[in-house]
Motif scaffolding. Sequence first.
Motif, PDB file in Angstrom:
ATOM      1  N   PHE A  22       0.832  -1.210   0.000  1.00  0.00           N
ATOM      2  CA  PHE A  22       0.000   0.000   0.000  1.00  0.00           C
ATOM      3  C   PHE A  22       0.867   1.261   0.000  1.00  0.00           C
ATOM      4  O   PHE A  22       0.664   2.171  -0.809  1.00  0.00           O
ATOM      5  N   ILE A  23       1.873   1.301   0.863  1.00  0.00           N
ATOM      6  CA  ILE A  23       2.688   2.535   0.930  1.00  0.00           C
ATOM      7  C   ILE A  23       3.539   2.690  -0.344  1.00  0.00           C
ATOM      8  O   ILE A  23       3.713   3.801  -0.840  1.00  0.00           O
ATOM      9  N   LEU A  24       4.005   1.575  -0.919  1.00  0.00           N
ATOM     10  CA  LEU A  24       4.748   1.703  -2.188  1.00  0.00           C
ATOM     11  C   LEU A  24       3.817   2.235  -3.287  1.00  0.00           C
ATOM     12  O   LEU A  24       4.207   3.088  -4.085  1.00  0.00           O
ATOM     13  N   ARG A  25       2.591   1.732  -3.304  1.00  0.00           N
ATOM     14  CA  ARG A  25       1.618   2.207  -4.300  1.00  0.00           C
ATOM     15  C   ARG A  25       1.399   3.726  -4.147  1.00  0.00           C
ATOM     16  O   ARG A  25       1.374   4.464  -5.139  1.00  0.00           O
ATOM     17  N   ILE A  26       1.282   4.178  -2.891  1.00  0.00           N
ATOM     18  CA  ILE A  26       1.078   5.612  -2.652  1.00  0.00           C
ATOM     19  C   ILE A  26       2.279   6.410  -3.170  1.00  0.00           C
ATOM     20  O   ILE A  26       2.124   7.423  -3.862  1.00  0.00           O
ATOM     21  N   ILE A  27       3.510   5.949  -2.845  1.00  0.00           N
ATOM     22  CA  ILE A  27       4.706   6.685  -3.279  1.00  0.00           C
ATOM     23  C   ILE A  27       4.799   6.676  -4.814  1.00  0.00           C
ATOM     24  O   ILE A  27       5.182   7.667  -5.429  1.00  0.00           O
ATOM     25  N   GLY A  28       4.406   5.562  -5.409  1.00  0.00           N
ATOM     26  CA  GLY A  28       4.359   5.497  -6.873  1.00  0.00           C
ATOM     27  C   GLY A  28       3.403   6.540  -7.436  1.00  0.00           C
ATOM     28  O   GLY A  28       3.666   7.167  -8.467  1.00  0.00           O
ATOM     29  N   ASP A  29       2.290   6.745  -6.740  1.00  0.00           N
ATOM     30  CA  ASP A  29       1.274   7.693  -7.211  1.00  0.00           C
ATOM     31  C   ASP A  29       1.672   9.152  -6.968  1.00  0.00           C
ATOM     32  O   ASP A  29       1.466   9.998  -7.837  1.00  0.00           O
ATOM     33  N   ILE A  30       2.224   9.447  -5.795  1.00  0.00           N
ATOM     34  CA  ILE A  30       2.471  10.868  -5.477  1.00  0.00           C
ATOM     35  C   ILE A  30       3.929  11.277  -5.699  1.00  0.00           C
ATOM     36  O   ILE A  30       4.236  12.458  -5.627  1.00  0.00           O
ATOM     37  N   THR A  31       4.824  10.341  -5.926  1.00  0.00           N
ATOM     38  CA  THR A  31       6.269  10.522  -6.146  1.00  0.00           C
ATOM     39  C   THR A  31       7.039  10.810  -4.846  1.00  0.00           C
ATOM     40  O   THR A  31       6.441  11.081  -3.805  1.00  0.00           O
ATOM     41  N   THR A  32       8.367  10.761  -4.960  1.00  0.00           N
ATOM     42  CA  THR A  32       9.232  10.916  -3.778  1.00  0.00           C
ATOM     43  C   THR A  32       9.275  12.355  -3.263  1.00  0.00           C
ATOM     44  O   THR A  32       9.880  12.614  -2.238  1.00  0.00           O
ATOM     45  N   GLU A  33       8.643  13.278  -3.987  1.00  0.00           N
ATOM     46  CA  GLU A  33       8.526  14.618  -3.403  1.00  0.00           C
ATOM     47  C   GLU A  33       7.057  15.030  -3.256  1.00  0.00           C
ATOM     48  O   GLU A  33       6.757  16.193  -2.984  1.00  0.00           O
ATOM     49  N   GLY A  34       6.174  14.038  -3.383  1.00  0.00           N
ATOM     50  CA  GLY A  34       4.742  14.318  -3.348  1.00  0.00           C
ATOM     51  C   GLY A  34       4.232  14.839  -2.019  1.00  0.00           C
ATOM     52  O   GLY A  34       3.195  15.488  -1.948  1.00  0.00           O
ATOM     53  N   ALA A  35       4.970  14.543  -0.940  1.00  0.00           N
ATOM     54  CA  ALA A  35       4.540  15.010   0.376  1.00  0.00           C
ATOM     55  C   ALA A  35       5.624  15.884   1.006  1.00  0.00           C
ATOM     56  O   ALA A  35       5.694  16.008   2.224  1.00  0.00           O
ATOM     57  N   ALA A  36       6.473  16.490   0.156  1.00  0.00           N
ATOM     58  CA  ALA A  36       7.638  17.245   0.666  1.00  0.00           C
ATOM     59  C   ALA A  36       7.228  18.242   1.751  1.00  0.00           C
ATOM     60  O   ALA A  36       6.427  19.142   1.520  1.00  0.00           O
ATOM     61  N   GLY A  37       7.778  18.049   2.937  1.00  0.00           N
ATOM     62  CA  GLY A  37       7.530  18.960   4.051  1.00  0.00           C
ATOM     63  C   GLY A  37       6.147  18.856   4.666  1.00  0.00           C
ATOM     64  O   GLY A  37       5.789  19.658   5.528  1.00  0.00           O
ATOM     65  N   LYS A  38       5.356  17.887   4.240  1.00  0.00           N
ATOM     66  CA  LYS A  38       3.970  17.778   4.713  1.00  0.00           C
ATOM     67  C   LYS A  38       3.797  16.607   5.681  1.00  0.00           C
ATOM     68  O   LYS A  38       4.678  15.772   5.813  1.00  0.00           O
ATOM     69  N   ALA A  39       2.628  16.585   6.335  1.00  0.00           N
ATOM     70  CA  ALA A  39       2.255  15.423   7.142  1.00  0.00           C
ATOM     71  C   ALA A  39       1.483  14.460   6.254  1.00  0.00           C
ATOM     72  O   ALA A  39       0.717  14.891   5.391  1.00  0.00           O
ATOM     73  N   MET A  40       1.721  13.169   6.441  1.00  0.00           N
ATOM     74  CA  MET A  40       0.905  12.151   5.771  1.00  0.00           C
ATOM     75  C   MET A  40       0.130  11.424   6.860  1.00  0.00           C
ATOM     76  O   MET A  40       0.723  10.779   7.728  1.00  0.00           O
ATOM     77  N   GLN A  41      -1.189  11.575   6.818  1.00  0.00           N
ATOM     78  CA  GLN A  41      -2.039  10.932   7.827  1.00  0.00           C
ATOM     79  C   GLN A  41      -2.829   9.802   7.159  1.00  0.00           C
ATOM     80  O   GLN A  41      -3.264   9.948   6.010  1.00  0.00           O
ATOM     81  N   PHE A  42      -2.983   8.684   7.871  1.00  0.00           N
ATOM     82  CA  PHE A  42      -3.700   7.532   7.330  1.00  0.00           C
ATOM     83  C   PHE A  42      -4.945   7.259   8.160  1.00  0.00           C
ATOM     84  O   PHE A  42      -4.914   7.381   9.387  1.00  0.00           O
ATOM     85  N   GLY A  43      -6.021   6.912   7.493  1.00  0.00           N
ATOM     86  CA  GLY A  43      -7.247   6.604   8.213  1.00  0.00           C
ATOM     87  C   GLY A  43      -8.192   5.783   7.359  1.00  0.00           C
ATOM     88  O   GLY A  43      -7.837   5.352   6.254  1.00  0.00           O
ATOM     89  N   GLY A  44      -9.386   5.547   7.887  1.00  0.00           N
ATOM     90  CA  GLY A  44     -10.366   4.728   7.179  1.00  0.00           C
ATOM     91  C   GLY A  44     -10.451   3.344   7.802  1.00  0.00           C
ATOM     92  O   GLY A  44      -9.579   2.955   8.583  1.00  0.00           O
ATOM     93  N   ASP A  45     -11.491   2.586   7.411  1.00  0.00           N
ATOM     94  CA  ASP A  45     -11.677   1.280   8.064  1.00  0.00           C
ATOM     95  C   ASP A  45     -10.567   0.296   7.716  1.00  0.00           C
ATOM     96  O   ASP A  45     -10.298  -0.639   8.472  1.00  0.00           O
ATOM     97  N   GLY A  46      -9.897   0.511   6.594  1.00  0.00           N
ATOM     98  CA  GLY A  46      -8.760  -0.350   6.235  1.00  0.00           C
ATOM     99  C   GLY A  46      -7.594  -0.193   7.207  1.00  0.00           C
ATOM    100  O   GLY A  46      -6.850  -1.143   7.471  1.00  0.00           O
ATOM    101  N   ILE A  47      -7.439   0.998   7.737  1.00  0.00           N
ATOM    102  CA  ILE A  47      -6.356   1.261   8.707  1.00  0.00           C
ATOM    103  C   ILE A  47      -6.776   0.728  10.082  1.00  0.00           C
ATOM    104  O   ILE A  47      -5.985   0.103  10.787  1.00  0.00           O
ATOM    105  N   THR A  48      -8.044   0.943  10.443  1.00  0.00           N
ATOM    106  CA  THR A  48      -8.559   0.411  11.710  1.00  0.00           C
ATOM    107  C   THR A  48      -8.376  -1.100  11.750  1.00  0.00           C
ATOM    108  O   THR A  48      -8.025  -1.680  12.777  1.00  0.00           O
TER     109      THR A  48
END
Lengths: 423, 160
Positions: free
Chosen positions: A184-210
């Motif tokens: 899942f996290i590799l898929r996300i990095i593939g989608d947003i790229t290695t600078e897709g969250a530069a300097g930002k917070a990445m928060q995870f949620g939803g029933d899949g995370i629960t």
Amino acid sequence: MNITEKILARGAGESKLEPGDVKFAKIDKVMLHDVSGPGVIKTFEKLEKDGVIKVDKLFDPSMIWVTEDHFVPSVDKISAENIIKLSDFTNRFGIKKHFKYGMGQYGICHSMSHEEGLVSPGELYVGGDSHTNTTGALGAFACGLGHTDIAYAILNGKLWFKVPETLYFKLNGKLPENVMAKDFILRIIGDITTEGAAGKAMQFGGDGITDMSVESRLTLTNMTTEAGAKNGIIEPDQKVFDYISERGVSKYDAVYDDDDAQYEKTFEYEASELEPVVAKPFSPQNVSPVRETSNIEIDKSYIGSCTGAKYEDLVAAAKILKGKKVKVRTEVLPATISIYKKATENGLTQIFIDAGAVVGPPTCGACCGAQMGVLAKDEVCVSTTNRNFPGRMGHLESKTYLASPLVTAASAITGKLTDPRDL
Amino acid sequence: MKGKVIKYEQDNIDTDVILPGPYLKLHEHSELAEHAMEGMDPDFHSKVKNASIIVTGNNFGCGSSREHAPIALSASGIEAVLALSFARIFYRNSVDGAYLLPIEIDEKTYSSISENDELEIDTTKNEIKNITKNETYSMKPFPDLIGKIIEAGGLFKYKP
């Protein structure tokens, strides 16, 4: 405010903070290891010599913990001397939480933070290592820094922060069988790229995370670093409280999103659409389904690091390797001694050895190209680790494919990149 | 400050190529300098004899938190890196440790500057003069606190 903003606001003594605000905030916990620790010592020496500061005592030695992980077992005289320097430092300043190689519990810093219950929900935690983000899965603000900032934090108990924008990643549904948090996290990095969250917070949620275990969540926050994030974070729940309670932590002040919490952007994923993937050389963003790379032959399979050698990761690898023989050099390095012990008590170590793999001591080892099985020119490795930059695990012309423990173990058996569903 | 340019026309130059992992055990700045850019440019040491500014693309310094990366560049003689964007920890380390100036530039400035151009950087005016080409570009001003830390000479010298 969202959870990241609330923890920073509490540290800064403010009732409200917004993304972009820059404030000094009080630090609750600080981590040093055998690379950033000697860096801090050097920084103090230099600043004292220049007459900038005088270091007689630290802000609060009980907020600091130290582990040895990058160059243990020592690879040469310099790394052996660094370990001695680290002990001299913790003795001199009365830092009691020093986890030493060969003296009971020790291991990779980010795995120690959850295995030993060193960081609690709601805390503001900084560490002298980029994957400090990992511990945000416990509901803490966890952020990696260089050794000048860490030196400042242990001397003054505070640091400046720019409040980040938050990207929210919502996972709907349970991960399918053979698909792991790593996919899942590799898929996300593939989608947003290695600078897709530069300097930002990445928060995870939803029933899949629960639905996910705490250790799976730690895999997600761990690799937010590869997307350039300042921190990765997940609101704590009963699973987290049970997990830390098993590790002796009963007092904490958990923080959650407000009802009107804002995120810069929300990304939604359906768990049922996820599949086993690899990140191809030379970037964690070069993501491809394993089935599209399954003709690639490998020389080595590496199960280790803060990303992929937690107990649950070893259980996944053992499930595949049980009763089988490896076709390529396979190394298993549990992330901490406590994980190693549990793996041994529950028969996993035996499974790995019977399969022909080597089980080694906890260390960052070959993940950062330091030691313990670095790669030769043109060698190809499949690895549960987090980075595959040129030369990351050895020779500049070696190649690393990042994958889940299931994919890494399955590939060890066939000698080429293998989707565990195809075994 | 004034100096000549080494240009790397690529994005995502990571800390593992700026200062490879096996050298993380080193902490003497001069020893780290010997291994600067070892993972990508074998000619860096001959280039840096006549140059003190790196010009490059997006996300410079991504990857690890190793302060060894800006130290290795700074101890080699690099005084400023001009990039389209920086990875956060590299940027923060450069400023808080006072090793080098991390300056953000726009696409037009990036494409105007060539290898070996001589630049003069004036952070008080947020201006970059290209002496070789007789051109002037603007740089993105440092955010308030960053500017003050740079002016003080690093985080420890800054008084909040």
